[in-house]
Scaffold this motif. Structure first.
Motif, PDB file in Angstrom:
ATOM      1  N   GLU A  13       0.840  -1.201   0.000  1.00 39.79           N
ATOM      2  CA  GLU A  13       0.000   0.000   0.000  1.00 39.79           C
ATOM      3  C   GLU A  13       0.873   1.248   0.000  1.00 39.79           C
ATOM      4  OE1 GLU A  13      -3.399   0.057   2.478  1.00 39.79           O
ATOM      5  OE2 GLU A  13      -3.509  -2.134   2.550  1.00 39.79           O
ATOM      6  N   TYR A  14       0.531   2.168  -0.877  1.00 44.81           N
ATOM      7  CA  TYR A  14       1.238   3.434  -0.984  1.00 44.81           C
ATOM      8  C   TYR A  14       0.302   4.565  -0.596  1.00 44.81           C
ATOM      9  CZ  TYR A  14       4.723   0.852  -3.649  1.00 44.81           C
ATOM     10  OH  TYR A  14       5.675  -0.052  -4.040  1.00 44.81           O
ATOM     11  N   LYS A  15       0.797   5.491   0.211  1.00 41.11           N
ATOM     12  CA  LYS A  15      -0.002   6.647   0.613  1.00 41.11           C
ATOM     13  C   LYS A  15      -0.089   7.637  -0.532  1.00 41.11           C
ATOM     14  CE  LYS A  15       1.377   6.315   5.412  1.00 41.11           C
ATOM     15  NZ  LYS A  15       2.072   6.973   6.516  1.00 41.11           N
ATOM     16  N   GLY A  16      -1.112   8.453  -0.501  1.00 37.82           N
ATOM     17  CA  GLY A  16      -1.230   9.517  -1.492  1.00 37.82           C
ATOM     18  C   GLY A  16      -0.176  10.581  -1.240  1.00 37.82           C
ATOM     19  N   TYR A  17       0.142  11.325  -2.260  1.00 39.63           N
ATOM     20  CA  TYR A  17       1.131  12.387  -2.112  1.00 39.63           C
ATOM     21  C   TYR A  17       0.883  13.460  -3.158  1.00 39.63           C
ATOM     22  CZ  TYR A  17       3.435   9.908  -5.975  1.00 39.63           C
ATOM     23  OH  TYR A  17       3.711   9.299  -7.159  1.00 39.63           O
ATOM     24  N   LYS A  18       1.575  14.572  -2.981  1.00 37.08           N
ATOM     25  CA  LYS A  18       1.458  15.666  -3.927  1.00 37.08           C
ATOM     26  C   LYS A  18       2.607  15.558  -4.911  1.00 37.08           C
ATOM     27  CE  LYS A  18      -0.433  19.934  -3.123  1.00 37.08           C
ATOM     28  NZ  LYS A  18      -0.532  21.223  -2.446  1.00 37.08           N
ATOM     29  N   LYS A  45      -2.401  15.983  -7.304  1.00 40.16           N
ATOM     30  CA  LYS A  45      -2.618  15.082  -6.175  1.00 40.16           C
ATOM     31  C   LYS A  45      -2.609  13.647  -6.698  1.00 40.16           C
ATOM     32  CE  LYS A  45      -5.792  13.777  -2.574  1.00 40.16           C
ATOM     33  NZ  LYS A  45      -7.177  13.709  -2.172  1.00 40.16           N
ATOM     34  N   VAL A  46      -1.719  12.821  -6.136  1.00 44.17           N
ATOM     35  CA  VAL A  46      -1.643  11.413  -6.511  1.00 44.17           C
ATOM     36  C   VAL A  46      -2.373  10.624  -5.432  1.00 44.17           C
ATOM     37  CG1 VAL A  46      -0.130   9.461  -7.005  1.00 44.17           C
ATOM     38  CG2 VAL A  46       0.551  11.773  -7.672  1.00 44.17           C
ATOM     39  N   SER A  47      -3.378   9.859  -5.833  1.00 44.89           N
ATOM     40  CA  SER A  47      -4.213   9.111  -4.896  1.00 44.89           C
ATOM     41  C   SER A  47      -3.446   7.938  -4.283  1.00 44.89           C
ATOM     42  CB  SER A  47      -5.443   8.564  -5.611  1.00 44.89           C
ATOM     43  OG  SER A  47      -6.183   9.598  -6.188  1.00 44.89           O
ATOM     44  N   PRO A  48      -3.865   7.533  -3.073  1.00 44.02           N
ATOM     45  CA  PRO A  48      -3.272   6.321  -2.492  1.00 44.02           C
ATOM     46  C   PRO A  48      -3.593   5.128  -3.386  1.00 44.02           C
ATOM     47  CG  PRO A  48      -4.788   7.374  -0.941  1.00 44.02           C
ATOM     48  CD  PRO A  48      -4.864   8.121  -2.218  1.00 44.02           C
ATOM     49  N   LYS A  49      -2.713   4.128  -3.370  1.00 38.61           N
ATOM     50  CA  LYS A  49      -2.958   2.964  -4.227  1.00 38.61           C
ATOM     51  C   LYS A  49      -2.352   1.718  -3.599  1.00 38.61           C
ATOM     52  CE  LYS A  49       0.836   4.709  -6.948  1.00 38.61           C
ATOM     53  NZ  LYS A  49       1.108   5.431  -8.135  1.00 38.61           N
ATOM     54  N   ARG A  50      -2.799   0.592  -4.100  1.00 40.05           N
ATOM     55  CA  ARG A  50      -2.286  -0.715  -3.703  1.00 40.05           C
ATOM     56  C   ARG A  50      -1.740  -1.384  -4.956  1.00 40.05           C
ATOM     57  NH1 ARG A  50      -6.752  -4.012  -0.761  1.00 40.05           N
ATOM     58  NH2 ARG A  50      -4.955  -5.337  -0.643  1.00 40.05           N
TER      59      ARG A  50
END
Length: 91
Positions: free
Chosen positions: A54-59, A70-75
């Motif tokens: 799992e990756y957190k969202g980031y700018k 804005k980059v959304s969180p993703k798996r």
């Protein structure tokens, strides 16, 4: 090797029809997909393991325009080779 080549090898080595080999290969990959979605991990001894990271969202930044995005969180699924596979590849 791609999926169709894998099907061909399975059919030849196990005296299967192409349709039977396609079915077996599809069942194998479908089972891995389902297990990753439901459990988040698949381990095949002697080969390696798949898990969902799992990756957190980031700018982020659009490199073309420089605009902030804005980059959304993703798996994402990741594969880690097992000890035996690593040794075999490095012979």
């Amino acid at each position: 090797m791609n999926k169709s080549e894998l099907v061909k090898v399975m059919a030849e080595e196990h005296n299967l029809s192409k349709d039977e080999a396609v079915m077996l290969v599809n069942v194998f990959f479908d089972s891995i997909r389902e297990a990753l979605v439901e459990e988040g991990r698949v381990e095949i001894r002697g080969f390696g393991s798949f898990k969902v990271k799992e990756y957190k969202g980031y700018k982020g930044r659009n490199p073309k325009t420089g605009e902030s995005v804005k980059v959304s969180p993703k798996r994402l699924p990741v594969f880690r080779a097992g000890k035996e596979l690593k040794e075999l590849v490095n012979k």
